[in-house]
Design an enzyme around this catalytic site. Structure first.
Site, PDB file in Angstrom:
ATOM      1  N   HIS A 294       0.822  -1.202   0.000  1.00 22.90           N
ATOM      2  CA  HIS A 294       0.000   0.000   0.000  1.00 22.90           C
ATOM      3  C   HIS A 294       0.864   1.263   0.000  1.00 22.90           C
ATOM      4  O   HIS A 294       1.588   1.517   0.958  1.00 22.90           O
ATOM      5  CB  HIS A 294      -0.900  -0.031   1.243  1.00 22.90           C
ATOM      6  CG  HIS A 294      -1.816   1.132   1.354  1.00 22.90           C
ATOM      7  ND1 HIS A 294      -1.798   2.001   2.423  1.00 22.90           N
ATOM      8  CD2 HIS A 294      -2.786   1.583   0.526  1.00 22.90           C
ATOM      9  CE1 HIS A 294      -2.722   2.924   2.255  1.00 22.90           C
ATOM     10  NE2 HIS A 294      -3.341   2.701   1.117  1.00 22.90           N
TER      11      HIS A 294
ATOM     12  N   HIS B  64      -0.385  11.276  -2.408  1.00 21.12           N
ATOM     13  CA  HIS B  64      -1.681  10.918  -1.814  1.00 21.12           C
ATOM     14  C   HIS B  64      -2.555  12.104  -1.411  1.00 21.12           C
ATOM     15  O   HIS B  64      -3.742  12.162  -1.745  1.00 21.12           O
ATOM     16  CB  HIS B  64      -1.474  10.025  -0.588  1.00 21.12           C
ATOM     17  CG  HIS B  64      -2.763   9.571   0.031  1.00 21.12           C
ATOM     18  ND1 HIS B  64      -3.451  10.321   0.974  1.00 21.12           N
ATOM     19  CD2 HIS B  64      -3.516   8.473  -0.185  1.00 21.12           C
ATOM     20  CE1 HIS B  64      -4.549   9.686   1.318  1.00 21.12           C
ATOM     21  NE2 HIS B  64      -4.624   8.563   0.637  1.00 21.12           N
TER      22      HIS B  64
HETATM   23  O1  G3P Z   1      -6.495   1.736  -2.953  1.00 18.91           O
HETATM   24  C1  G3P Z   1      -6.649   1.390  -1.616  1.00 18.91           C
HETATM   25  C2  G3P Z   1      -6.387   2.567  -0.704  1.00 18.91           C
HETATM   26  O2  G3P Z   1      -5.176   3.159  -1.072  1.00 18.91           O
HETATM   27  C3  G3P Z   1      -7.475   3.600  -0.737  1.00 18.91           C
HETATM   28  O3  G3P Z   1      -7.341   4.583   0.223  1.00 18.91           O
HETATM   29  O4  G3P Z   1      -6.683   6.804   1.024  1.00 18.91           O
HETATM   30  O5  G3P Z   1      -5.050   4.937   1.127  1.00 18.91           O
HETATM   31  O6  G3P Z   1      -5.664   5.958  -1.053  1.00 18.91           O
HETATM   32  P1  G3P Z   1      -6.133   5.622   0.324  1.00 18.91           P
HETATM   33 MG    MG Z   2      -4.518   4.751  -2.371  1.00 21.07          MG
END
Ligand code: G3P
Ligand code: MG
Length: 245
Positions: free
Chosen positions: A14, A56
């Site tokens: 992630h 992000h």
């Molecule tokens: O794609 C899964 C996750 O990354 C979604 O939430 O806020 O971490 O981008 P976020």
């Molecule tokens: Mg994400």
């Protein structure tokens, strides 16, 4: 339409291996590769000059050495910021990468990507078009090594219009009762769902409807084990080595 999505091992790093290196940087993707992880997830938005970048937040505050909105800044400015020192001094000098830089690294390493489109407000269409163009430069499209996703249904509609065959995952943070209608319309291959709202019944419903099921963000082995036992195909994790079981 292709429906093939193979995530092995069943974990997606992630924002890269973001527990061990600053999120969404070349170091975090390199770390994922070193851990033997095949798939990484990252977030894509446009710099003011139109260059797709991997980042992000809508502000610079949390993950760079500057403050304020990211919108309005061209990449020639953003590339001067430090995107690593906030995480640890040993990552000082790490840069916000362009999408092209990240894809080049992944291609070289033989890795796969979940490209999460995170358009700044009002930029759904241009973010999709620029992202697709850059992705096609590195990975011929359609390609089972690339899964696109977004919380923006409008962005996903533009994407499906622009590409009949790309793999799309529908991101769901809060449960939507008509999720299947949306996913069917978009011809999605997966449901990418917040693990906090996942239950055994919901997992079964998604699997029975024929979708792959991916859950974010899972950093504890016990929770990952439970989700796998419900039929979850893969989990997103900041520490992917910890949730492999
Ligand atoms: O794609 C899964 C996750 O990354 C979604 O939430 O806020 O971490 O981008 P976020
Ligand atoms: Mg994400």
């Amino acid at each position: 339409m292709i429906h093939s999505l193979q995530i092995k091992p069943p974990v997606i790093a992630h924002r890269g291996a973001s527990a061990y290196a600053p999120e969404n940087t070349l170091s975090s993707f390199t770390r994922a590769a070193q851990l033997g992880i095949q798939w990484v997830e990252f977030d894509v938005m446009l710099a003011a000059c139109g260059t797709p970048i991997v980042f992000h937040d809508e502000t610079l505050d949390r993950t760079t050495d500057r403050q304020g909105d990211i919108g309005g800044h061209p990449y020639r400015y953003l590339q001067t910021l430090d995107a690593g020192a906030w995480f640890h001094s040993k990552f000082a000098g790490e840069r916000i990468p362009t999408l092209a830089q990240v894809l080049a690294l992944l291609k070289e390493a033989g890795m796969c990507a979940n490209v999460e489109i995170k358009p700044l407000p009002g930029q759904d269409k241009e973010t999709i078009l620029a992202t697709l163009k850059t992705v096609s430069t590195y990975f011929t499209q359609p390609n089972t090594s690339i899964l696109f996703s977004s919380f923006s249904i409008d962005a996903l509609k533009y994407l499906r219009e622009a590409s009949k065959e790309c793999l799309i995952g529908f991101l769901m943070h809060d449960w939507l009762d008509d999720w299947k209608h949306v996913a069917d319309e978009l011809q999605c291959v997966s449901m990418n769902v917040n693990e906090e709202i996942m239950t055994k019944e919901r997992a079964q419903a998604i699997k029975q409807a024929g979708y792959q099921l991916l859950c974010y963000t899972v950093n504890h082995a016990e929770r990952a084990k439970e989700l796998y036992s419900w039929g979850v195909d893969a989990v997103f994790s900041d520490c992917p080595d910890k949730v492999l079981g």
